[in-house]
Design a protein around this motif. Structure first.
Motif, mmCIF file in Angstrom:
data_model
loop_
_atom_site.group_PDB
_atom_site.id
_atom_site.type_symbol
_atom_site.label_atom_id
_atom_site.label_comp_id
_atom_site.label_asym_id
_atom_site.label_seq_id
_atom_site.Cartn_x
_atom_site.Cartn_y
_atom_site.Cartn_z
ATOM 1 N N MET A 94 -5.106 -10.651 -3.708
ATOM 2 C CA MET A 94 -4.052 -10.817 -4.713
ATOM 3 C C MET A 94 -4.063 -9.593 -5.619
ATOM 4 N N ASP A 95 -2.888 -8.995 -5.765
ATOM 5 C CA ASP A 95 -2.731 -7.824 -6.634
ATOM 6 C C ASP A 95 -2.283 -8.310 -8.023
ATOM 7 N N HIS A 96 -2.436 -7.479 -9.025
ATOM 8 C CA HIS A 96 -1.930 -7.758 -10.377
ATOM 9 C C HIS A 96 -1.128 -6.540 -10.786
ATOM 10 N N LYS A 97 0.186 -6.627 -10.631
ATOM 11 C CA LYS A 97 1.016 -5.412 -10.739
ATOM 12 C C LYS A 97 1.394 -5.035 -12.164
ATOM 13 N N ARG A 98 1.420 -6.011 -13.067
ATOM 14 C CA ARG A 98 1.869 -5.694 -14.429
ATOM 15 C C ARG A 98 0.758 -5.040 -15.231
ATOM 16 N N THR A 111 3.172 -1.630 -12.462
ATOM 17 C CA THR A 111 2.300 -0.481 -12.213
ATOM 18 C C THR A 111 2.013 -0.411 -10.722
ATOM 19 N N GLY A 112 1.200 0.541 -10.324
ATOM 20 C CA GLY A 112 0.738 0.606 -8.937
ATOM 21 C C GLY A 112 -0.241 -0.517 -8.608
ATOM 22 N N GLY A 113 -0.707 -1.253 -9.619
ATOM 23 C CA GLY A 113 -1.682 -2.330 -9.403
ATOM 24 C C GLY A 113 -2.852 -2.164 -10.362
ATOM 25 N N LEU A 115 -1.017 -2.902 9.199
ATOM 26 C CA LEU A 115 0.277 -3.462 8.810
ATOM 27 C C LEU A 115 0.031 -4.449 7.664
ATOM 28 N N TYR A 116 0.671 -4.180 6.560
ATOM 29 C CA TYR A 116 0.444 -4.928 5.318
ATOM 30 C C TYR A 116 1.593 -5.911 5.120
ATOM 31 N N PHE A 117 1.260 -7.168 5.009
ATOM 32 C CA PHE A 117 2.265 -8.192 4.761
ATOM 33 C C PHE A 117 2.195 -8.601 3.292
ATOM 34 N N ILE A 143 7.948 -10.602 1.450
ATOM 35 C CA ILE A 143 8.564 -9.867 0.340
ATOM 36 C C ILE A 143 8.700 -8.409 0.736
ATOM 37 N N GLU A 144 7.675 -7.888 1.362
ATOM 38 C CA GLU A 144 7.728 -6.499 1.827
ATOM 39 C C GLU A 144 6.685 -6.264 2.898
ATOM 40 N N TYR A 145 6.972 -5.252 3.733
ATOM 41 C CA TYR A 145 5.970 -4.734 4.656
ATOM 42 C C TYR A 145 5.535 -3.378 4.139
ATOM 43 N N ASN A 146 4.239 -3.066 4.281
ATOM 44 C CA ASN A 146 3.800 -1.697 4.096
ATOM 45 C C ASN A 146 3.170 -1.239 5.400
ATOM 46 N N CYS A 147 3.274 0.046 5.683
ATOM 47 C CA CYS A 147 2.795 0.574 6.967
ATOM 48 C C CYS A 147 1.381 1.120 6.833
ATOM 49 N N ARG A 148 0.614 0.585 5.876
ATOM 50 C CA ARG A 148 -0.659 1.215 5.469
ATOM 51 C C ARG A 148 -1.496 0.218 4.677
ATOM 52 N N PHE A 149 -2.716 0.615 4.383
ATOM 53 C CA PHE A 149 -3.573 -0.184 3.495
ATOM 54 C C PHE A 149 -2.950 -0.225 2.095
ATOM 55 N N GLY A 150 -3.092 -1.338 1.412
ATOM 56 C CA GLY A 150 -2.593 -1.455 0.040
ATOM 57 C C GLY A 150 -3.585 -0.851 -0.948
ATOM 58 N N ASP A 151 -3.077 -0.464 -2.085
ATOM 59 C CA ASP A 151 -3.909 0.086 -3.153
ATOM 60 C C ASP A 151 -3.526 -0.678 -4.421
ATOM 61 N N PRO A 152 -4.404 -1.449 -5.043
ATOM 62 C CA PRO A 152 -5.861 -1.553 -4.884
ATOM 63 C C PRO A 152 -6.365 -2.717 -4.028
ATOM 64 N N GLU A 153 -5.586 -3.227 -3.078
ATOM 65 C CA GLU A 153 -6.110 -4.299 -2.210
ATOM 66 C C GLU A 153 -7.307 -3.822 -1.382
ATOM 67 N N THR A 154 -7.202 -2.595 -0.872
ATOM 68 C CA THR A 154 -8.269 -2.036 -0.035
ATOM 69 C C THR A 154 -9.619 -2.070 -0.763
HETATM 70 N N1 GLY Z 1 -0.668 -2.891 -3.988
HETATM 71 C C1 GLY Z 1 0.585 -2.782 -3.365
HETATM 72 C C2 GLY Z 1 0.777 -1.617 -2.507
HETATM 73 O O1 GLY Z 1 -0.143 -0.928 -2.125
HETATM 74 O O2 GLY Z 1 1.922 -1.344 -2.172
#
Ligand code: GLY
Ligand code: AMP
Length: 421
Positions: free
Chosen positions: A211-215, A225-227, A268-270, A282-293
């Motif tokens: 779980m990210d915290h974007k605000r 924010t970026g997270g 592949l990021y769901f 909500i979105e796909y990302n083609c990479r590791f998430g930041d800061p999920e990784t």
């Molecule tokens: N934390 C969301 C992203 O990497 O896009």
């Protein structure tokens, strides 16, 4: 083996630290990396978007394996260019990276293959979008088609806000050419879950959920924010939901990309929302998430480089990907003022007795000192037997890291803890 990691943030630092655990690794180069990770990798002053220079460096330095971590180089075709000169890579080719590179593409893909997502319309003409918005349900969500540093999504709570958003994206081009086309979509509600997965186009292996915290501010207030922090696993993501996601979202997406001749290999990021009607993309990302990784990889028990090489060879089915049953919490320390104006150049000090991983995102080396050089400066990740203990531990370790204008959220993981109660 000589490894090259393209990118330079906290995510890349976490990837590098994990890859270093492999005994066959002799050298890791980070392009460009950052001054804060110089202990773990040789930083090379080549920008992540400079594909020609990346390819030249890889060739001259006889790189054995490359990891392309950020969205930009993937969408620009870094993996294609490296593969062309025979360097094996982790990351999707350009034609597959479009799943993140174009929201119009990904929305149309989901519609065509029946993958659950918010209802939407696509516009290339501002006047038509403005006409549509007069009768569209409010709140509504307006998204620039292309990459926009994670900022291309505007949630509009009134018709006026929506009109303003259309003007600023399509006429004033606040996201540049990324906003030539827009998606206007249904506003969904529910807890959000990030699921990163390894896939070679045949096998999909979801990683532990997060779980990210974007605000920017506590209580999910302030600017996007970026997270600002992450926790893993995400307690909203139960076994039942995971099973449903695999059947309704993960496998159908990988199969859809194959059917389109765009086989996806890499991470592949769901980005999911657990709505009252079930999980939706909500979105796909083609990479590791930041800061999920920064919370997912510390819980990975298998060898990351072995997995990445198996993905690249199309042999992911031969690897046993194991995660620990512990929990992790990452608190991002930013420069006061981020995501707007902030000062940098302050020395970062980390106590020797810190019992957490420190992943540096925005720093530079100057006369032997590590100085802040960005909005998000670093992430402090603690691992413990329960989520509650991981959160307590992360916040106990944060004071062991200091720089002059440090700012961080005090409530990372609190919403997740409430879900557990
Ligand atoms: N934390 C969301 C992203 O990497 O896009
Ligand atoms: P993204 O940049 O695509 O990650 O979107 C940023 C954030 O906007 C997401 O994490 C969600 O919180 C929110 N968001 C995006 N699309 C929708 C939607 N259709 N309904 C509600 N919130 C959304």
């Amino acid at each position: 083996m000589k490894i090259m990691v393209v990118g330079g943030g906290g995510r890349e630092h976490a990837i590098i630290k994990k890859i270093k655990e492999n005994k066959n690794v002799e050298e890791i180069y980070a392009l460009p990396g950052n001054g804060g990770m110089a202990e773990d990798a040789t930083c090379v002053n080549i920008g992540a978007k400079d594909i020609d220079a990346i390819v030249k460096f890889a060739k001259e330095n006889q790189i054995d394996f490359a990891v392309v971590a950020p969205d930009d180089p993937l969408v620009l075709g870094a993996v294609d260019a490296l593969s062309e000169i025979g360097i094996p890579c982790f990351g999707p080719e350009k034609k597959a990276a479009i799943i993140e590179g174009s929201k119009v593409f990904s929305k149309n893909l989901m519609k065509k293959y029946g993958i659950p997502t918010a209802k939407y319309e696509v516009f290339s003409d501002a006047a038509e979008a403005l006409r549509y918005i007069q009768t569209a349900p409010i709140p509504t969500v307006i998204k620039a088609d292309g990459l926009a540093l994670g900022k291309g999504v505007l949630i509009c709570f009134t018709k006026e806000e929506a009109e303003e958003a259309i003007h600023s994206i399509m006429d004033d081009k606040i996201f540049g050419e990324s906003g030539s086309n827009i998606v206007i979509e249904e506003f969904l509600t529910g807890p959000e879950v990030s699921v990163l997965s390894f896939t070679d186009g045949k096998t999909v292996v979801p990683m532990i959920s997060s779980m990210d915290h974007k605000r920017a501010l506590d209580g999910d207030k302030g600017l996007n924010t970026g997270g600002m922090g992450t926790i893993a696993p995400n307690p909203y993501y139960t076994e039942d939901i995971a099973k449903r996601c695999m059947e309704e979202i993960f496998l159908p997406t990988v199969n859809a990309m194959n059917a389109e001749g765009r086989t996806f290999k890499g991470c592949l990021y769901f980005g999911l929302m657990l709505t009252p009607d079930g999980p939706k993309v909500i979105e796909y990302n083609c990479r590791f998430g930041d800061p999920e990784t920064q919370v997912v990889l510390p819980l990975l028990e298998s060898d990351l480089l072995d997995i990445m090489m198996a993905v690249s060879k199309g042999e992911l089915d031969k690897i046993d990907v194991k995660f620990s049953d512990k929990s992790a919490c990452c608190v991002v320390m930013a420069s006061e003022g981020y995501p707007q104006k902030y000062d940098s150049g302050f020395e970062i000090k980390v106590a020797d007795d810190i019992e957490a991983q420190v992943y540096i995102a925005g720093a530079k080396l100057s006369e032997g000192k590590v100085l802040t050089a960005g909005g998000r400066v670093l992430g402090v990740t603690a691992v413990a037997d329960t989520l509650e203990n991981a959160i307590i531990k992360a916040y106990a370790e944060v004071p062991k890291v200091s720089f002059a204008n440090a700012f961080y959220r005090k409530d990372i993981g609190q919403r997740a803890l409430e879900a557990l109660k």
